[in-house]
Design a protein around this motif. Structure first.
Motif, PDB file in Angstrom:
ATOM      1  N   ARG A 186     -25.642  -1.421   3.871  1.00 30.71           N
ATOM      2  CA  ARG A 186     -25.560   0.034   3.835  1.00 30.71           C
ATOM      3  C   ARG A 186     -25.817   0.601   5.219  1.00 30.71           C
ATOM      4  O   ARG A 186     -26.442  -0.023   6.069  1.00 30.71           O
ATOM      5  CB  ARG A 186     -26.582   0.607   2.844  1.00 30.71           C
ATOM      6  CG  ARG A 186     -26.356   0.177   1.408  1.00 30.71           C
ATOM      7  CD  ARG A 186     -27.314   0.906   0.473  1.00 30.71           C
ATOM      8  NE  ARG A 186     -27.112   2.350   0.523  1.00 30.71           N
ATOM      9  CZ  ARG A 186     -27.835   3.238  -0.170  1.00 30.71           C
ATOM     10  NH1 ARG A 186     -28.821   2.809  -0.942  1.00 30.71           N
ATOM     11  NH2 ARG A 186     -27.576   4.512  -0.079  1.00 30.71           N
ATOM     12  N   GLU A 228     -21.525   6.769   4.106  1.00 29.16           N
ATOM     13  CA  GLU A 228     -22.736   7.152   3.371  1.00 29.16           C
ATOM     14  C   GLU A 228     -22.575   6.900   1.876  1.00 29.16           C
ATOM     15  O   GLU A 228     -21.501   7.088   1.301  1.00 29.16           O
ATOM     16  CB  GLU A 228     -23.048   8.631   3.595  1.00 29.16           C
ATOM     17  CG  GLU A 228     -23.556   8.956   4.995  1.00 29.16           C
ATOM     18  CD  GLU A 228     -25.013   8.596   5.197  1.00 29.16           C
ATOM     19  OE1 GLU A 228     -25.648   8.087   4.241  1.00 29.16           O
ATOM     20  OE2 GLU A 228     -25.511   8.818   6.317  1.00 29.16           O
ATOM     21  N   GLN A 259     -30.654   4.151   8.130  1.00 28.31           N
ATOM     22  CA  GLN A 259     -31.188   5.508   8.120  1.00 28.31           C
ATOM     23  C   GLN A 259     -31.124   6.132   9.500  1.00 28.31           C
ATOM     24  O   GLN A 259     -30.909   7.335   9.645  1.00 28.31           O
ATOM     25  CB  GLN A 259     -32.633   5.489   7.618  1.00 28.31           C
ATOM     26  CG  GLN A 259     -32.787   5.023   6.181  1.00 28.31           C
ATOM     27  CD  GLN A 259     -34.238   4.848   5.805  1.00 28.31           C
ATOM     28  OE1 GLN A 259     -35.153   5.258   6.520  1.00 28.31           O
ATOM     29  NE2 GLN A 259     -34.477   4.201   4.671  1.00 28.31           N
ATOM     30  N   SER A 260     -31.328   5.309  10.518  1.00 26.97           N
ATOM     31  CA  SER A 260     -31.231   5.814  11.885  1.00 26.97           C
ATOM     32  C   SER A 260     -30.905   4.673  12.832  1.00 26.97           C
ATOM     33  O   SER A 260     -31.200   3.505  12.554  1.00 26.97           O
ATOM     34  CB  SER A 260     -32.539   6.489  12.317  1.00 26.97           C
ATOM     35  OG  SER A 260     -33.586   5.536  12.408  1.00 26.97           O
TER      36      SER A 260
END
Length: 314
Positions: free
Chosen positions: A205, A69, A208-209
């Motif tokens: 990155r 994260e 988000q899900s």
């Protein structure tokens, strides 16, 4: 009632002999689709990422270290390259190099200053998977997946353009450091391959899900395990019958595929213990088998996995 989906290699790897009669009949009566081929496309059929990108480094970093994260990640995997007439060819990478903790302890300290001066942190929570941590807003060029580079000319896959210039320079400098490192001489003397290059790939990155319809995922592949972790799915699954995704992409023997994988599942399908069985091949071919297809007696058996779609019986 549960379903089972098998992730399988390309059909050509399992098509070396005639299928057993029971299997041939079932596949001849199955529904078939031709979808996009390739490892990434195969996995994307079963996992939905938001946003819709493919940040392998961030996903596997979360699996390996649990700290993905808040940063952009890039794999910097150790590799062996060999010069040839046209440039340099990648011969091995990652687990194929049989690296251990002592290898990373010897090699990483020599490389860390190079990347530290470039503003990125290099580390290796697993000996075969090395990572670069970058700021969250880091801009990265397109990097070729390492599997696409194996066996090919390294220079044909280098990142292009102005954004790629920095990474091409870093790769060259890393190769010089590794080529001159005395630890590689010790590896060669011990009969091991040298680690004389890195390969940057998988940047991005953490999504988000990650979603999937499966409640159980079985397999040892690192990326598959990382996707399952991000989707909140385990190898054990929930209690009772659940939809399961089973990774058999390592199979190479047709008889093992037919006898040990397919026949027990076909028996479960016949007994009504499975609602459906799906075979998803890396070349994009998909077979969906259901119990009620046994009435399609007019369809020809599929004698070989790489055979044409079934038609009417003679």
């Amino acid at each position: 009632m549960a379903t089972a989906t098998l992730l399988l290699p390309t059909r050509a790897r399992l098509a070396g002999q005639r299928l057993p009669d029971e299997v041939a009949r079932a596949l001849g009566r199955a529904d078939r689709q031709t979808l996009d081929a390739g490892e990434r496309e195969q996995l994307r059929r079963h996992f939905r990422l938001v946003p819709d990108h493919w940040p392998v480094a961030a996903l596997t970093r979360q699996l390996d270290a649990g700290d993905a994260e808040g940063a952009t990640w890039l794999r910097a995997d150790p590799a062996r390259v060999s010069p040839d007439m046209n440039g340099a060819r990648m011969l091995a990478y990652g687990e194929a190099l049989a690296l251990d903790a002592e290898d990373t302890a010897q090699l990483l300290p020599a490389l860390k200053p190079l990347f530290g001066d470039a503003g990125v942190l290099l580390d290796a929570p697993q000996p075969s998977r090395w990572y670069l941590r970058l700021p969250p807003d880091a801009r990265l060029p397109a990097f070729a997946p390492i599997g696409d580079v194996l066996g090919d000319d390294l220079f044909a896959h280098l990142p292009e353009g102005d954004d790629g210039r920095r990474w091409r320079a870093l790769l060259t400098e890393a190769q010089i450091v590794l080529h001159n490192h005395p630890w590689n001489a010790r590896r060669v003397a011990a009969g091991k391959a040298p680690v004389n290059s890195l390969w940057f790939w998988g940047g991005g990155r953490l999504p988000q899900s990650v979603g999937t319809r499966f409640r159980q995922v079985k397999g040892q592949d690192t990326l598959l395990r990382a996707l399952a972790l991000a989707a909140g799915v385990t190898a054990e699954g929930e209690g009772g019958a659940v939809d399961a995704l089973i990774d058999l992409r390592h199979l190479r023997q047709p008889e093992v595929f037919a006898r040990d994988a397919l026949q027990p599942l076909l028996a479960a399908l016949a007994r009504g213990e499975l609602l459906a069985l799906e075979l998803d091949f890396e070349d994009g071919e998909r077979f969906t088998l259901r119990r009620d297809q046994r009435w399609r007696f007019w369809r020809r058996p599929l004698a070989r996995l790489d055979g044409a779609a079934a038609g009417l019986t003679a």
